[in-house]
Design a protein around this motif. Structure first.
Motif, mmCIF file in Angstrom:
data_model
loop_
_atom_site.group_PDB
_atom_site.id
_atom_site.type_symbol
_atom_site.label_atom_id
_atom_site.label_comp_id
_atom_site.label_asym_id
_atom_site.label_seq_id
_atom_site.Cartn_x
_atom_site.Cartn_y
_atom_site.Cartn_z
ATOM 1 N N VAL A 87 -22.844 47.781 -9.495
ATOM 2 C CA VAL A 87 -22.378 47.571 -8.126
ATOM 3 C C VAL A 87 -20.938 48.042 -8.028
ATOM 4 N N ILE A 88 -20.663 48.902 -7.043
ATOM 5 C CA ILE A 88 -19.281 49.352 -6.859
ATOM 6 C C ILE A 88 -18.871 49.204 -5.401
ATOM 7 N N ASP A 89 -17.590 49.000 -5.225
ATOM 8 C CA ASP A 89 -16.987 48.991 -3.901
ATOM 9 C C ASP A 89 -15.772 49.894 -3.988
ATOM 10 N N GLN A 90 -15.698 50.901 -3.136
ATOM 11 C CA GLN A 90 -14.645 51.922 -3.199
ATOM 12 C C GLN A 90 -14.690 52.679 -4.536
ATOM 13 N N GLY A 91 -15.833 52.667 -5.190
ATOM 14 C CA GLY A 91 -15.949 53.339 -6.479
ATOM 15 C C GLY A 91 -15.616 52.452 -7.654
ATOM 16 N N ASP A 92 -15.157 51.246 -7.374
ATOM 17 C CA ASP A 92 -14.622 50.364 -8.403
ATOM 18 C C ASP A 92 -15.625 49.259 -8.737
ATOM 19 N N ASP A 93 -15.935 49.106 -10.013
ATOM 20 C CA ASP A 93 -16.827 48.020 -10.439
ATOM 21 C C ASP A 93 -16.117 46.666 -10.439
ATOM 22 N N GLN A 124 -25.767 49.904 -6.463
ATOM 23 C CA GLN A 124 -25.447 49.524 -5.088
ATOM 24 C C GLN A 124 -23.992 49.858 -4.837
ATOM 25 N N THR A 125 -23.717 50.557 -3.748
ATOM 26 C CA THR A 125 -22.366 51.054 -3.549
ATOM 27 C C THR A 125 -21.897 50.863 -2.121
ATOM 28 N N ARG A 126 -20.598 50.722 -2.025
ATOM 29 C CA ARG A 126 -19.954 50.727 -0.725
ATOM 30 C C ARG A 126 -18.893 51.815 -0.767
ATOM 31 N N HIS A 127 -19.060 52.827 0.054
ATOM 32 C CA HIS A 127 -18.065 53.885 0.291
ATOM 33 C C HIS A 127 -17.943 54.965 -0.782
ATOM 34 N N ARG A 128 -18.764 54.995 -1.815
ATOM 35 C CA ARG A 128 -18.635 56.087 -2.782
ATOM 36 C C ARG A 128 -19.989 56.455 -3.389
ATOM 37 N N VAL A 129 -20.067 57.703 -3.860
ATOM 38 C CA VAL A 129 -21.112 58.119 -4.785
ATOM 39 C C VAL A 129 -20.422 58.257 -6.130
ATOM 40 N N PRO A 130 -20.993 57.732 -7.205
ATOM 41 C CA PRO A 130 -20.302 57.830 -8.494
ATOM 42 C C PRO A 130 -20.040 59.290 -8.881
ATOM 43 N N GLU A 131 -18.931 59.492 -9.586
ATOM 44 C CA GLU A 131 -18.586 60.849 -10.027
ATOM 45 C C GLU A 131 -19.590 61.349 -11.070
#
Lengths: 619, 204, 372
Positions: A87-93, A124-131
């Motif tokens: 789960v990330i938000d702004q790319g950050d776990d 599950q993410t908010r605002h990013r696709v993982p790099e």
């Protein structure tokens, strides 16, 4: 509303226990199994109709709506105990929101959790696709605050639904056009609208533009959940995802010149501000592993959207000069009448409109001979009955009568603004004139107005958006007809405005700042934009000052002469009809009382009513 | 009685646990997301339930019009008992399981949704004897293209009536209307054919 | 992980939860029992049940305590709880005529069919702040103030609208069973315009009380809106039975009793296409005792019936009155948005660069898909 049953549960419990086998292998949930079925059905439809927002009965989650309740529901519907969740938000776990959702899901679903993108089966993410590269066995679930990409251009949700159903996205294109006119770049920042599978315009979550190219022909499955707005949508793998932009205006991703991550040194990741004027990767997993040398930087560079970095040389201000000979789309080319086709371009047969009960039964006892339009039998108003005419290409037909004579009603029935009670309307450009266009569905009828049958209303506000520039108003019609070149549209708009004698210096001004006559000229330019074979003019000069009206009339006369268009001119003013048309139909109390060549009618009116109209025009 | 059902112990009601329901859903999701790439349904329920019934059992509830095309009504009653779904004819169902052989040219009208509500279209699970992805042997084959398919992919589905592809193409009034299909073998191999997939018929 | 930013992680969450629990659950004062909340904060409990769409007094009371009195937060707790419950059955339609009234007033008539029952209300009590240290002493003449026992007939008064109907003064909307489709369950089907009346009524029944009142009042003093003041025909608070079909016998059986507030608003029809010789009626009903909500709902129902086609009212009612929607979306602004903000800054700089000028007041862009 539902009332919770306080009595012991009756027979239905038996049904459920059969279903669930009385097993307790699932930990206590935050979403009951029935709700999951509903979410799963919606998710499947979303995959089968890529980009379409599937409605579902969103349940309340232990997090507030707007805090990922939609993404959470999709994830709860998708994951099982065998999944590994990230789960990330702004790319950050590590942020509080991501942490909270991760503990909530993994504790209730009994699945493993990770921060390593490579290990995750569901992200599950908010605002990013993982790099990190995402593969075929991975599902990305996006939290969506606002799923409707058209909300910015259309506030009515019913109208937005219609636009999606009819693939009518010209309002969206106009907003892009206006943005470019006013700002020189498209200023849309995140949640950039994309066209999915060539069909649906979709909002991208909002992820930054940097991530949008990753959705195109992706290996992984993308699922979007909007809990508050109760919508689920999807981009399946290997699906075309194109950011909306004009063919000659490159899509641009975010860019920080010479920006590098202060922590891992990456210069090709999505960076966010850190303290001291420095930048860091927003993707904490990537950043950490990049610092440890545990990433494939070369493969990553292949993935990132370097092709879409901003390039001032490709922006509209720089390219305006270079595209003079760019090809123009074929839109607006209309089917010419076949040799064996009808001679008319528009044919109206027996049009009737009754307001009120009774339909055709209300007609007897009305009309000029009874001196009333009100049905003695039913009280209905017979606004028009048995009105027929046809118009050939290059010909103009007048429809004249006093206010309330039914002429505008007839026109509205022909256009589709009103539903006719009786009669038929045929266009030679539609099925060679064999199809009654009144029988077409509303969507097909709206389509006719793009390039087959244009209308100029008495009130410019009815045909124009006064908040949009003159160019944008005309661009609306052009983009609806498929024009996708920004400069081609600009040139076509300039050509049209020049023809209707609107100064080009006003092209980029909102129509609301224009005078009445100038607005009417813009409306005429818009109507002619796609060279429709049929043009309907409803009191085009009424409401204008006499001198202004005379100018517009001159313009229309010139346009009708130079174009091979079939025109119908509705007016109460015989002077207008006389100036523009060759043949005329005179209407009184809903009926045609006289018809013939306009100049003969004008010189030698037979019917006393026509004589009155002529006399009024001569005063 | 289907061969799957023959393995059931008599007198015991069939079951589907929440975990199995989730596995069935995931297989269906992946099958529809990647047309032409078959998936596997969970094994245990196959012993007591027809494989083509599993997606319907996993997805229907008391508000989902559901239909089972079979000889008799045995599995329709099972669906009704296990999910409380209202059972309807094929033309009204949101979820359909086809457990019997479709006759050649059997015209079955399914819900195809509308441009305003594509979600009203039916999801139809058809039992077939065999599914082969990227088949090597000679014979008729489908070439699939569209979302979820990288380039194109070959799929062979045995046991369908003649004219199945053109029948499917004629359903609805163009995208986004249509039906979504699942083909399921007795052993639980599952292939999806969403309405987005273009199917070309070839012989290799 | 190496860098610091707007991050907290598990320890921060646990610390925040600890602070809440310590201050709330272990404050140096006696524990507020569920029963205490039920009996002392009845109207808050009722409001929570209405906005949560779940009738369970004890659960609503517990949510009230857990939410430290924040009614909207409590409604959220109850709805999230409801999401975990299986749907066992669908109840039979409730017949409002069966209501055992605890309170009933008809302001449009001096002596409507049946009595005016003031019931339990502070309507006519001076709003004077009392600050007792404990329960005030029972009044000496308490016996005299005990309301008279009501007969069964008095508890089931006739309906004022039926009186109007007998006089042929009401527009008739009942057109047999054909025009009586299954009601929409807004908890399962997202209601969007155009939606049937049942969806609008159900949305209002679950709406936040303040949102409904605000929407209604906006029509009185706001710059737009087609709602206007109506005459209140009927206002009731009482008990109603809930029935489900017994799965074995197939007969409806009463499985519980709930309290509800019901309102009928009488509208004076004056539109060009309306029957100006008759009245029309707007209807409101919600869980528990919540008169503001029921009256606002009845007002908005008739406004929707009359003007719903023309404008934005239906969208306002269906999509903007749910407190959990609006509150949740507002609160999500507290979440980190630094990725999206970074992207916005990028466009600001790009626009400046494209214009090639430092003009601080360029022409503003049109609103375009603005999102959060």
């Amino acid at each position: 509303m539902a009332a919770r049953l306080s009595e012991p549960r009756t027979g239905s419990t038996r049904v459920l226990s059969l279903l669930d086998d009385g097993r307790t292998d699932a930990p206590p949930g935050i979403l009951d199994e029935g709700a999951k079925r509903e979410i799963r059905r919606a998710t499947l439809t979303a995959v089968c109709v890529p980009g379409y927002q599937v409605p579902f009965g969103s349940r309340e989650m232990p997090v507030a709506r707007g805090w990922g309740s939609g993404g959470l529901q999709v994830t709860l519907g998708v994951v099982g105990s065998g999944d590994v969740l990230k789960v990330i938000d702004q790319g950050d776990d590590g942020g509080v929101n991501a942490t909270n959702l991760r503990r909530m899901i993994s504790s209730t679903m009994g699945c493993a959790a990770t921060t390593d993108t490579r290990e995750a089966t569901v992200v599950q993410t908010r605002h990013r696709v993982p790099e990190e590269a995402l593969g075929a066995e991975q599902i990305v679930v996006y939290q969506v605050p606002v799923p409707e990409p058209l909300r910015g251009v259309e506030k009515s949700v019913a109208e937005c639904a219609r636009m999606h159903a009819e693939q009518d996205y010209s309002a969206m294109w106009v907003s892009l056009y206006e943005d470019l006119v006013r700002n020189g770049v498209i200023t849309k920042s995140t949640g950039y609208p994309v066209l999915v599978g060539g069909r649906y315009v979709m909002a991208t979550s909002p992820v930054p533009r940097w991530d949008v190219p990753r959705l195109h022909m992706s290996e992984h499955l993308n699922l979007y959940g909007a809990g508050r707005e109760k919508r689920i949508y999807a981009i399946p793998p290997h699906t075309a995802v194109e950011p909306l932009t004009f063919d000659d205006v490159p899509f641009e991703v975010e860019h920080i010149p010479d920006g590098t991550c202060a922590y891992c040194g990456s210069d090709d990741t999505f960076l966010v501000e850190a303290s001291g004027g420095q930048y860091v990767c927003s993707d904490s997993d990537w950043c950490g592993r990049a610092a440890d040398g545990d990433v494939d930087r070369a493969a990553h560079r292949e993935r990132v959207p370097l092709a879409w970095l901003p390039d001032p040389r490709r922006r509209v201000a720089a390219t305006a000069r270079d595209t003079a000979e760019a090809p123009r789309p074929a839109a607006g080319v209309r089917p010419t009448a076949a040799a064996d086709g009808p001679e008319w371009a528009l044919r109206v047969d027996g049009i009737g409109k009754v307001h009120g009960p009774g339909g055709a039964a209300a007609v007897p006892g009305t009309g000029p001979e009874h001196a009333t339009a009100i049905s003695p039998a039913t009280g209905a108003v017979v606004a028009a009955w048995d009105v027929s005419f046809d118009v050939a290409p290059g010909e103009a037909l007048g429809l004249i009568g006093e206010s309330g004579s039914g002429k505008s009603t007839v026109l509205r029935c022909v256009i589709g603004d009103e539903t006719a009670t009786a009669g038929s309307v045929r266009l030679s450009g539609v099925d060679g004139g064999r199809t009654d266009v009144l029988a077409l569905d509303p969507s097909a009828r709206r389509g006719l107005r793009v390039d087959t049958m244009a209308v100029v209303y008495q009130d410019p506000a009815a045909g124009l958006d006064l908040n949009v520039t003159a160019g944008g108003n005309i661009a609306e019609r052009l983009t609806a007809a498929g024009w996708r070149g920004y400069h081609a549209i600009r040139r076509r708009v300039a050509e049209l405005l020049d023809r209707v004698e609107v100064p080009l210096s006003r092209m980029d001004d909102a129509v609301g700042t224009f005078s009445g006559g100038m607005r009417q000229r813009v409306q005429i330019a818009k109507a002619l934009a796609t060279e429709p074979p049929v043009l309907l003019l409803d009191e085009p000069t009424t409401g204008l000052d006499a001198s202004v009206a005379a100018g517009v009339l001159d313009l229309l006369r010139g346009l009708l002469i130079e174009r091979n268009v079939a025109a119908v001119v509705v007016s109460h003013d015989f002077a207008v009809i006389e100036a523009l048309t060759e043949r005329s139909v005179v209407m009184q109390l809903g009926r045609v009382i006289e018809s013939g060549l306009t100049d003969q009618l004008f010189r030698d009116p037979h019917h006393p009513y026509t004589q009155r109209l002529v006399a009024a025009a001569r005063r | 009685m289907s061969p799957e059902a023959a393995a059931r112990r008599p007198g015991q009601a069939p079951t589907l646990s929440p975990a199995e329901v989730q596995l069935v859903f995931r297989a269906v999701l992946e099958a529809l997301a990647r047309p032409g790439t078959p998936r596997q349904l969970p094994e245990r329920p196959l012993a007591e339930l027809p494989s083509a019934l599993l997606p319907v059992l996993a997805l229907s509830d008391l508000a989902t019009p559901t239909c089972v095309l079979e000889n008799g009504d045995r599995w329709a009653r099972t669906v009704r008992t296990m999910t409380s779904a209202p059972m309807t004819g094929p033309a009204d169902a949101r979820l359909v399981a086809v457990l019997r052989q479709l006759a050649d040219g059997e015209p079955v009208a399914f819900r195809t949704g509308s441009a305003a509500a594509p979600q009203d279209a039916a999801l139809v699970c058809v039992r077939v004897p065999e599914i082969e992805a990227e088949p090597a042997g000679p014979g008729p084959v489908w070439r699939l293209e569209g979302p979820g398919v990288p380039g194109s992919r070959l799929l062979r589905v045995a046991g369908l009536p003649d004219g199945f592809v053109s029948w499917r193409d004629r359903l609805g009034s163009g995208f986004p209307t249509g039906i979504d299909l699942l083909f399921v073998t007795a052993r639980g191999r599952l292939a999806g054919l969403p309405r987005t997939t273009r199917v070309g018929e070839e012989v290799i | 992980m190496g860098y610091s930013g707007v991050r907290g992680g598990m320890s921060a969450i646990l610390a925040a939860e600890g602070l809440v629990r310590r201050a709330r659950d272990h404050a140096a004062t006696p524990w507020a029992s569920t029963e205490q909340i039920l009996l002392r904060f009845r109207l808050a409990v009722d409001r929570i049940m209405g906005e949560a769409g779940l009738y369970d007094e004890a659960i609503a009371a517990d949510a009230f305590r857990q939410a430290e009195g924040d009614v909207l937060e409590a409604a959220h707790l109850v709805r999230a709880h409801r999401s975990t419950l299986p749907r066992l059955a669908v109840s039979e339609p409730v017949e409002p005529a069966e209501m055992v009234v605890l309170r009933r007033i008809v302001s449009a008539h001096r002596t409507p069919g049946g009595p005016q029952l003031l019931g339990r209300t502070t309507d006519y009590t001076g709003r004077l702040l009392e600050r007792p240290d404990g329960p005030p002493p029972a009044a000496d003449d308490a016996g005299a103030q005990v309301p008279p026992e009501r007969t069964c007939e008095q508890r089931h008064p006739g309906r004022f609208s039926d009186l109007l109907r007998e006089l042929d003064l009401l527009v008739e909307h009942r057109h047999g069973t054909a025009a009586d489709p299954e009601p929409v369950d807004v908890a399962r089907e997202p209601a969007r315009p155009p939606a049937p009346r049942s969806a609008v009524l159900a949305s209002m029944a679950r709406a936040e009380t303040g949102a409904l009142v605000g929407l209604w009042y906006r029509s009185i003093l706001g710059p737009d809106g087609a709602v206007h003041e109506v005459t209140l025909g009927e206002l009731r608070h009482g008990r109603l039975p809930l029935r489900v079909i017994h799965p074995h016998t197939g007969n409806p059986v009463v499985v519980g009793v709930f309290r509800a507030t019901e309102a009928e608003a009488i509208e004076d029809l004056d539109g060009a296409d309306e029957d100006r010789t008759r009245f029309d009626i707007g209807y409101g009903m919600c869980f528990g005792h919540n008169e503001r909500k029921a009256i606002a709902m009845a007002n908005l129902d008739i406004a929707h019936r009359r003007f719903g086609d023309e404008g934005s009212l239906e969208q306002l009612l269906l999509l903007t009155t749910d407190g959990l929607d609006s509150g949740g979306f507002l609160e999500h602004l507290k979440l980190p948005h630094y990725v999206t903000f970074r992207s916005m800054m990028d466009r600001k700089l790009a626009g400046r660069e494209a214009r090639g000028t430092d003009d601080p007041n360029p022409r503003l862009p049109e609103p375009f898909g603005k999102e959060c």
